[in-house]
Scaffold this motif. Structure first.
Motif, PDB file in Angstrom:
ATOM      1  N   PRO A  22      -7.741   3.682  14.852  1.00  0.00           N
ATOM      2  CA  PRO A  22      -8.388   4.179  13.638  1.00  0.00           C
ATOM      3  C   PRO A  22      -7.416   4.284  12.476  1.00  0.00           C
ATOM      4  CG  PRO A  22      -7.929   6.014  15.110  1.00  0.00           C
ATOM      5  CD  PRO A  22      -7.551   4.763  15.860  1.00  0.00           C
ATOM      6  N   LEU A  23      -7.953   4.291  11.254  1.00  0.00           N
ATOM      7  CA  LEU A  23      -7.122   4.433  10.069  1.00  0.00           C
ATOM      8  C   LEU A  23      -6.739   5.893   9.876  1.00  0.00           C
ATOM      9  CD1 LEU A  23      -8.780   2.062   7.452  1.00  0.00           C
ATOM     10  CD2 LEU A  23      -6.982   1.566   9.102  1.00  0.00           C
ATOM     11  N   SER A  24      -5.513   6.102   9.468  1.00  0.00           N
ATOM     12  CA  SER A  24      -5.012   7.456   9.248  1.00  0.00           C
ATOM     13  C   SER A  24      -5.822   8.160   8.163  1.00  0.00           C
ATOM     14  CB  SER A  24      -3.541   7.394   8.829  1.00  0.00           C
ATOM     15  OG  SER A  24      -3.039   8.672   8.526  1.00  0.00           O
ATOM     16  N   GLY A  25      -6.150   9.419   8.425  1.00  0.00           N
ATOM     17  CA  GLY A  25      -6.848  10.232   7.431  1.00  0.00           C
ATOM     18  C   GLY A  25      -8.343  10.077   7.421  1.00  0.00           C
ATOM     19  N   VAL A  26      -8.896   9.183   8.241  1.00  0.00           N
ATOM     20  CA  VAL A  26     -10.344   8.981   8.295  1.00  0.00           C
ATOM     21  C   VAL A  26     -10.836   9.424   9.664  1.00  0.00           C
ATOM     22  CG1 VAL A  26     -12.235   7.334   8.062  1.00  0.00           C
ATOM     23  CG2 VAL A  26     -10.107   6.974   6.784  1.00  0.00           C
ATOM     24  N   PRO A  27     -11.690  10.444   9.749  1.00  0.00           N
ATOM     25  CA  PRO A  27     -12.202  10.879  11.057  1.00  0.00           C
ATOM     26  C   PRO A  27     -12.907   9.744  11.788  1.00  0.00           C
ATOM     27  CG  PRO A  27     -12.753  12.482   9.343  1.00  0.00           C
ATOM     28  CD  PRO A  27     -12.219  11.271   8.647  1.00  0.00           C
ATOM     29  N   LEU A  28     -12.816   9.747  13.098  1.00  0.00           N
ATOM     30  CA  LEU A  28     -13.484   8.700  13.877  1.00  0.00           C
ATOM     31  C   LEU A  28     -14.974   8.626  13.565  1.00  0.00           C
ATOM     32  CD1 LEU A  28     -11.939   8.902  17.465  1.00  0.00           C
ATOM     33  CD2 LEU A  28     -11.865   6.948  15.905  1.00  0.00           C
ATOM     34  N   ALA A  29     -15.609   9.777  13.350  1.00  0.00           N
ATOM     35  CA  ALA A  29     -17.043   9.792  13.083  1.00  0.00           C
ATOM     36  C   ALA A  29     -17.403   9.077  11.788  1.00  0.00           C
ATOM     37  CB  ALA A  29     -17.544  11.235  13.026  1.00  0.00           C
ATOM     38  N   GLU A  30     -16.414   8.850  10.917  1.00  0.00           N
ATOM     39  CA  GLU A  30     -16.660   8.189   9.636  1.00  0.00           C
ATOM     40  C   GLU A  30     -16.179   6.741   9.625  1.00  0.00           C
ATOM     41  OE1 GLU A  30     -15.048  10.640   6.522  1.00  0.00           O
ATOM     42  OE2 GLU A  30     -15.961  12.464   7.342  1.00  0.00           O
ATOM     43  N   HIS A  31     -15.855   6.202  10.780  1.00  0.00           N
ATOM     44  CA  HIS A  31     -15.316   4.850  10.827  1.00  0.00           C
ATOM     45  C   HIS A  31     -16.372   3.751  10.759  1.00  0.00           C
ATOM     46  CE1 HIS A  31     -11.138   5.929  11.219  1.00  0.00           C
ATOM     47  NE2 HIS A  31     -10.815   4.676  11.412  1.00  0.00           N
TER      48      HIS A  31
END
Length: 320
Positions: free
Chosen positions: A4-13
């Motif tokens: 996942p991208l840093s700073g982005v919650p998994l739920a918002e991926h």
């Protein structure tokens, strides 16, 4: 792109995966150190964005038993038929021993034996075998994948590189410059057609070279002091340039170790600059023989200030 991208919650991926595919990215690859596990982000990507291929770089061969590794890989392969490449590797004494309470012994043998086990298990075979580093009794996947994933092996030096060429579907490289790729691939001449070469490439997309180099120095002291990576760079011919850093680190002089790393080395191993400059640097890896250049995006002041909008613009700029 590494997810996942840093700073982005998994739920918002979901939006991240869609943005990556829209920008022309073909693959998302996970890692497994002390952030997310290797499989959860890819499972979400499989469910949310059917245009993306998936890969692990890497899943450690020590921290799960052979059967569990096979089951987890089979489940993801079933979820995303034909879109999953399974990258495995030895990892490190810190990840395996200090953090997961597993003995980090005979990493080459363990990697070789897990690779051989997985090839058989994911093909649906029953395994009842005493491997040199472990024994498996009467294991067979209940749900072998209709399309088994390609198996890629992380490798740094000749013995593991030659093993990947002889027995895996591809190799995973890490912490090397574009000009180092030829040295590594010279050991994989026995590979068959379609042999994949994945490489994780650290990208710091900022025009602030001082900031990028400061981050790069911290990353270099974190990784290249690990014995396997130190030996890798000695093999690549960097003993003279890295000896001052290694000596300071061994003496406990962390500031001295950082100061001993020249700008030129950071610029070789870390991609930084404008999005156009970063993309050009990544393309150099592809020209050198990397078939799957996997960007690993590092945070920058610009991304922190700009938030989601800046991240979306950057993804578009890097992928176009």
């Amino acid at each position: 792109m590494t997810v996942p991208l840093s700073g982005v919650p998994l739920a918002e991926h979901a939006a991240v995966f869609r943005g990556l595919a829209d920008a022309g990215f073909t693959d998302v690859w996970s890692s497994e150190v002390n952030g997310t596990d290797a499989f959860t982000p890819l499972t979400l990507a499989a469910a949310w964005e059917s245009r993306l291929k998936l890969g692990t770089a890497i899943t450690p061969v020590f921290t799960r038993g052979p059967g569990l590794l096979a089951m987890t890989a089979a489940a993801l392969a079933e979820t995303a038929p034909g879109r999953f490449q399974f990258g495995i590797g030895a990892s490190s004494p810190v990840v395996v021993g200090d953090w997961n309470a597993v003995d980090f012994t005979e990493p080459f043998a363990r990697s070789r034996d897990v690779l051989r086990f997985l090839k058989s298990a994911l093909a649906g075979e029953t395994i009842d075998e005493q491997y040199p580093s472990f024994t498996v009794r009467r294991f067979r996947l209940e749900r072998p994948p209709a399309v088994p994933p390609q198996l890629l092996l992380a490798a740094l030096r000749p013995q593991m590189l030659r093993l990947a060429a002889a027995e895996a579907d591809g190799v995973i490289l890490n912490w090397l410059s574009a000009t180092d790729v030829a040295t590594a691939l010279a050991e994989t001449k026995e590979a068959g057609p379609g042999f994949e070469v994945a490489a994780r490439i650290f990208v710091i997309p900022t025009e602030d070279a001082d900031y990028a180099r400061a981050v790069g120095r911290r990353m270099i002291t974190s990784y290249l002091t690990v014995p396997a990576y130190a030996a890798f760079h000695r093999w690549l011919g960097r003993s003279e340039i890295l000896d001052p850093m290694w000596l300071a680190w061994k003496a406990g002089d962390r500031k001295g170790a950082l100061a001993a790393i020249p700008d030129s080395l950071v610029d070789e191993l870390i991609v930084h600059g404008t999005p156009d400059e970063c993309r050009t640097r990544v393309e150099a890896y592809a020209r050198a023989g990397v078939t799957v250049p996997v960007m690993a995006l590092m945070p920058t002041p610009e991304l922190e200030r700009g938030g989601a909008a800046a991240l979306g613009e950057l993804i578009t700029a890097l992928g176009r």
